[in-house]
Write an enzyme that holds these catalytic residues in place. Sequence first.
Site, PDB file in Angstrom:
ATOM      1  N   CYS A 130       0.964  -1.243  -0.006  1.00 21.91           N
ATOM      2  CA  CYS A 130      -0.086  -0.002   0.208  1.00 21.91           C
ATOM      3  C   CYS A 130       0.995   1.269   0.096  1.00 21.91           C
ATOM      4  O   CYS A 130       1.863   1.395   0.807  1.00 21.91           O
ATOM      5  CB  CYS A 130      -1.028   0.037   1.352  1.00 21.91           C
ATOM      6  SG  CYS A 130      -2.132  -1.120   1.086  1.00 21.91           S
ATOM      7  N   ASP A 131       0.427   2.489  -0.831  1.00 17.00           N
ATOM      8  CA  ASP A 131       0.688   3.688  -0.792  1.00 17.00           C
ATOM      9  C   ASP A 131       2.264   3.886  -0.514  1.00 17.00           C
ATOM     10  O   ASP A 131       2.975   3.455  -1.313  1.00 17.00           O
ATOM     11  CB  ASP A 131      -0.244   4.579   0.519  1.00 17.00           C
ATOM     12  CG  ASP A 131      -1.574   4.213   0.060  1.00 17.00           C
ATOM     13  OD1 ASP A 131      -2.002   4.003  -1.077  1.00 17.00           O
ATOM     14  OD2 ASP A 131      -2.515   4.881   0.643  1.00 17.00           O
ATOM     15  N   CYS A 197      -6.880  -1.258  -2.349  1.00 15.65           N
ATOM     16  CA  CYS A 197      -8.175  -0.911  -2.853  1.00 15.65           C
ATOM     17  C   CYS A 197      -7.999  -0.783  -4.450  1.00 15.65           C
ATOM     18  O   CYS A 197      -7.099  -0.258  -4.782  1.00 15.65           O
ATOM     19  CB  CYS A 197      -8.523   0.489  -2.278  1.00 15.65           C
ATOM     20  SG  CYS A 197      -8.767   0.577  -0.720  1.00 15.65           S
ATOM     21  N   GLU A 446      -1.848  14.891   2.994  1.00 16.12           N
ATOM     22  CA  GLU A 446      -2.818  14.713   1.795  1.00 16.12           C
ATOM     23  C   GLU A 446      -4.108  15.270   2.175  1.00 16.12           C
ATOM     24  O   GLU A 446      -4.717  15.042   3.320  1.00 16.12           O
ATOM     25  CB  GLU A 446      -3.147  13.047   1.765  1.00 16.12           C
ATOM     26  CG  GLU A 446      -1.858  12.288   1.071  1.00 16.12           C
ATOM     27  CD  GLU A 446      -2.650  10.911   0.944  1.00 16.12           C
ATOM     28  OE1 GLU A 446      -3.660  10.430   1.240  1.00 16.12           O
ATOM     29  OE2 GLU A 446      -1.677  10.031   0.387  1.00 16.12           O
ATOM     30  N   SER A 472      -4.562  12.342  -2.125  1.00 22.01           N
ATOM     31  CA  SER A 472      -4.928  10.561  -1.994  1.00 22.01           C
ATOM     32  C   SER A 472      -4.896  10.244  -3.594  1.00 22.01           C
ATOM     33  O   SER A 472      -5.461  10.935  -4.439  1.00 22.01           O
ATOM     34  CB  SER A 472      -6.113  10.313  -1.417  1.00 22.01           C
ATOM     35  OG  SER A 472      -6.348   8.915  -1.813  1.00 22.01           O
TER      36      SER A 472
END
Length: 560
Positions: A130-131, A197, A446, A472
């Site tokens: 993730c991210d 996601c 963010e 984001s």
Amino acid sequence: MIYKDYENRDINDRSYWNGPGAANRRVIYKAAGYEDKDIRTKPHIGIANTFFEASPGTGHLRRLADSVKQGIWMNNGVPMEFGVPATCGNVAIGSDGLRYELVARDIVAMSVEMVCKVQKFDALVILATCDNIIAGAYLAAIRMNLPVIVVTGGSMYQGECHGKKIVQAEMDIATIRRDEEVVNMFEEHVCPSFGACPSMGTANTMQILGEALNLVLPGTATIPAGDSIKLRKCVEAGRAIVDIAIKGRKPAQLISKEVILNAIMLDMAIAGSTNAVLHILAYSNELGLGVTVDDFDRIANEIKCLVGVIPSGNLSVINLHNAGGVPAVMKRLESKLYLDVPTMSGYTWREYLKHVSVVNEDVIKTLDKPFENMPGLRVLKGNIAPDGAVCRATGVPQEMLKFMGKAKVFNLEEDAYDAIMTDRIKPGDVVVLRYEGCKGSPGMNEVMMATDGLVAKKLANKVALITDGRFSGFNHGTIIGHVAPEAYEGGVIALIQDGDLIEGDIQGGTINLLISEEKLEERRKSWVRPEPKVKKGVLALYGATCRPSNEGGAMQNWLK
């Protein structure tokens, strides 16, 4: 020499683990359960696992690590797993926790660096999803310059409720609107499996770019987390890392400027998260390759969006995977790519792409008939952002591609969000949200609440937002971020006042404050840098040591 330059030795030189002087090392590994012959003679493969059981993005990584270890043992290597900190940005939405997200990238990289430098692994596998966690995994891989493979956690399946496909970003909007019935319904269905996601957020963007960066095995980045082929590919990665270690193939040999430019082309084609700009610039600086925001701008003029994954379209990353995944997108880009650079498979991209086809022509469009006649990203410049700002052009409403409006200025996201939700922001306004950059935030916040607030209030096609913070990967609208120089460094964004006219042209790549240079100079003379928002802890450390956003925002001086 072995003690000072372990990374550059021949892997067959096992003197660090043999002889009386290595007894203190062997005894610790024996006490941990490793056998004498394995310690003395076989490659030691570190497995950096960002497993965190409280997130669907990382909760399955322990199982994937077991499969990687299986492959390492099968190929006569010795796996040694260790933990790396990880978080989930969704948990931080609506709190100051989002200021830690970019900082987390550097913490991940430093954590891996520290363990590898002490334990003297022969090679490395990093598991991440993730991210900023996977972005940190890549930064660690590049910094360590050990033979390395990053194993991605893959994408989750798309949620479905009452026959409608849904994603996390829709629930965030419903939350802001206080639609409790919709929120409760979404909670049960929006995240149906492990994995990232399934939109083109930062997580999937960075997983995908890993293949072009030669850090992820080709064809594996987009495999759904719930697909059993993921486990088999983890075994393959375990076997492969031993071979790569023996050959001594390291990131510095596999990542050239041309490789990074290929990754930028891929980023444009998938309309990746704007956060990818920060990360790619950091990797270039780590390797001293000289890539700048101008390279993004040049490539944006050549390559449009080929894949309509949410938020640019209505597809999921699973649709992209089933259409052929990253290799199929690279096939579409074949005429633009630097084809003679290597891949992790050992072939060049020219050789590799000979055997690749696009499975679904409706999902991955062609260069001459793209999904969107806009690049996935635009770099904007002007007196507000002489060092550049970024915008996800495919997320901008058609009627906002050119805009002019009066500034409404805020120094905190919370204040901007409150103004949006209490109807103090009107159609035609330009929200200016500053002191949210790398140093001013600190941490480069963010500004997700403000951008989601504009969508919730149905202002996304009527109001522009400009910030030195970031967004984001889920966000869309007329939102322009990464303004450089940032406000805390005395950039022009710090000099904007309520009522000033701001003009933006997304296609033309410009963003300007419509006042005279003389008036700007007057304001510069009276500007005073504010006190730091945070004066201790890791955020303060980040603010004191980080590079500007147009250099990647890393906690690093890159001293020569």
